[in-house]
Design an enzyme around this catalytic site. Structure first.
Site, PDB file in Angstrom:
ATOM      1  N   LYS A  71      -8.819  -1.192   6.981  1.00 12.72           N
ATOM      2  CA  LYS A  71      -7.754  -1.977   6.359  1.00 12.72           C
ATOM      3  C   LYS A  71      -7.746  -3.438   6.813  1.00 12.72           C
ATOM      4  O   LYS A  71      -7.446  -4.331   6.014  1.00 12.72           O
ATOM      5  CB  LYS A  71      -6.383  -1.354   6.657  1.00 12.72           C
ATOM      6  CG  LYS A  71      -6.146  -0.004   6.007  1.00 12.72           C
ATOM      7  CD  LYS A  71      -4.756   0.507   6.358  1.00 12.72           C
ATOM      8  CE  LYS A  71      -4.515   1.888   5.809  1.00 12.72           C
ATOM      9  NZ  LYS A  71      -3.160   2.385   6.130  1.00 12.72           N
ATOM     10  N   ASN A  92      -4.747  -2.287   1.789  1.00 12.97           N
ATOM     11  CA  ASN A  92      -5.067  -0.876   1.576  1.00 12.97           C
ATOM     12  C   ASN A  92      -5.260  -0.512   0.103  1.00 12.97           C
ATOM     13  O   ASN A  92      -5.493   0.656  -0.213  1.00 12.97           O
ATOM     14  CB  ASN A  92      -4.016   0.038   2.217  1.00 12.97           C
ATOM     15  CG  ASN A  92      -2.700   0.069   1.473  1.00 12.97           C
ATOM     16  OD1 ASN A  92      -2.363  -0.845   0.723  1.00 12.97           O
ATOM     17  ND2 ASN A  92      -1.927   1.118   1.698  1.00 12.97           N
ATOM     18  N   ASP A 108       1.446   0.097   2.201  1.00 14.39           N
ATOM     19  CA  ASP A 108       1.993   1.096   3.125  1.00 14.39           C
ATOM     20  C   ASP A 108       3.503   0.939   3.261  1.00 14.39           C
ATOM     21  O   ASP A 108       4.262   1.901   3.129  1.00 14.39           O
ATOM     22  CB  ASP A 108       1.360   0.945   4.514  1.00 14.39           C
ATOM     23  CG  ASP A 108       0.012   1.633   4.633  1.00 14.39           C
ATOM     24  OD1 ASP A 108      -0.276   2.527   3.822  1.00 14.39           O
ATOM     25  OD2 ASP A 108      -0.744   1.282   5.547  1.00 14.39           O
ATOM     26  N   GLY A 134       1.498  -1.542  15.097  1.00 18.29           N
ATOM     27  CA  GLY A 134       0.129  -1.526  14.593  1.00 18.29           C
ATOM     28  C   GLY A 134       0.098  -1.793  13.101  1.00 18.29           C
ATOM     29  O   GLY A 134       1.022  -2.391  12.535  1.00 18.29           O
ATOM     30  N   GLY A 135      -0.984  -1.338  12.437  1.00 21.88           N
ATOM     31  CA  GLY A 135      -1.140  -1.620  11.012  1.00 21.88           C
ATOM     32  C   GLY A 135      -0.011  -1.083  10.165  1.00 21.88           C
ATOM     33  O   GLY A 135       0.585  -1.807   9.355  1.00 21.88           O
ATOM     34  N   GLY A 244       7.417  12.191   6.031  1.00 18.48           N
ATOM     35  CA  GLY A 244       6.410  11.192   5.711  1.00 18.48           C
ATOM     36  C   GLY A 244       5.824  11.301   4.316  1.00 18.48           C
ATOM     37  O   GLY A 244       5.339  10.306   3.759  1.00 18.48           O
TER      38      GLY A 244
END
Length: 267
Positions: A71, A92, A108, A134-135, A244
């Site tokens: 990514k 992404n 995301d 993080g990402g 999720g």
């Protein structure tokens, strides 16, 4: 049925066997009557640039989905980006335009916020604690800011990384209060786990302050297991939990639209 008219899409990762996106995306294509197919490609990091440049010449390619570990590196290989991708520092989903230009997006975070929305959760005005910088954490931070949260605290092992993310979000969304800090679980409206802690049965919890209560929401970016130890602890304390999987399902719709599938309705 795949024919010479079928529009092609791909997902790249290293490794690739764990990805769930092909099933979800191909089900979506079928549901909206789109003649397209998404296929997985196992691409090693050292071959990423060559692979991406090869895609520019595929006239029947609609685009590609990018996941771990590509990514960040794929951002520099795009001709342009939309939304907050450049500020987040990762991509992404990439659309291939008719002239071969590759246009990147980072979805995301938007998928996460949209997943909350379809379950009746509006984050506007909330006091939010985000675990992880993080990402995934960066994408979710930008999306929460765009959606109008009032206060965002970023909790991360590296305070410097949390501070850098807070400064980047604040530069784009100066009206929100955002800073690195401690969970202070009891005071939050929404707690979001954007770390990988919870994927494995022996993982530690992503926070030690477990003062959950019934007037808050605890949400995961992890899809498997569905009920992570964090969600189990929050549910036992009476908090509302959010899985999720809605993030992936909403992200799939956003990715398809970015890649030019206009028959998919807005997420």
């Amino acid at each position: 049925m795949i024919t010479g008219h079928t529009r092609l899409y791909c997902i790249i990762a290293n490794p690739i066997s764990h990805v769930k996106t092909p099933e979800e995306m191909n089900n979506l294509f079928a549901s909206v009557g789109h003649d397209g197919v998404l296929v997985p490609f196992h691409v090693l990091p050292q071959n990423l640039s060559q692979f991406i440049n090869m895609l520019r010449g595929l006239e029947n390619l609609g685009g590609l989905i990018v996941t771990v570990p590509h990514k960040t590196d794929v951002l520099a290989l795009c001709d342009d980006t939309v939304g907050d991708a450049a500020a987040i520092g990762a991509v992404n989903a990439i659309r291939r335009d008719p002239d071969g230009r590759l246009i990147g997006a980072m979805l995301d975070g938007k998928g996460f916020v949209s997943g909350l929305g379809v379950n009746g959760i509006d984050v506007a005005g909330m006091d939010v604690c985000l675990l992880g910088a993080g990402g995934a954490g960066a994408a979710i931070a930008f999306a929460l800011a765009e959606a109008g949260v009032a206060h965002l605290t970023i909790v991360n092992r590296s305070q410097d990384k949390a501070r850098d993310l807070a400064e980047r979000v604040l530069a784009k969304y100066p009206s929100i209060r955002i800073a690195p800090g401690a969970p202070e679980t009891a005071r939050r409206d929404l707690i979001v786990n954007a770390t990988s802690l919870g994927l494995r049965a022996d993982d530690a919890l992503p926070l030690s302050d477990l003062a959950f209560h019934r007037n808050q929401i605890v949400a995961e970016a992890i899809m498997e297991p569905e009920v992570t130890p964090l969600l189990a602890a929050a549910r036992a304390a009476g908090a509302r939990i959010h899985f999720g999987r809605p993030m992936l399902r909403q992200q799939i719709r956003l990715m398809a639209r970015h890649m030019g599938v206009t028959s998919v309705p807005d997420a």
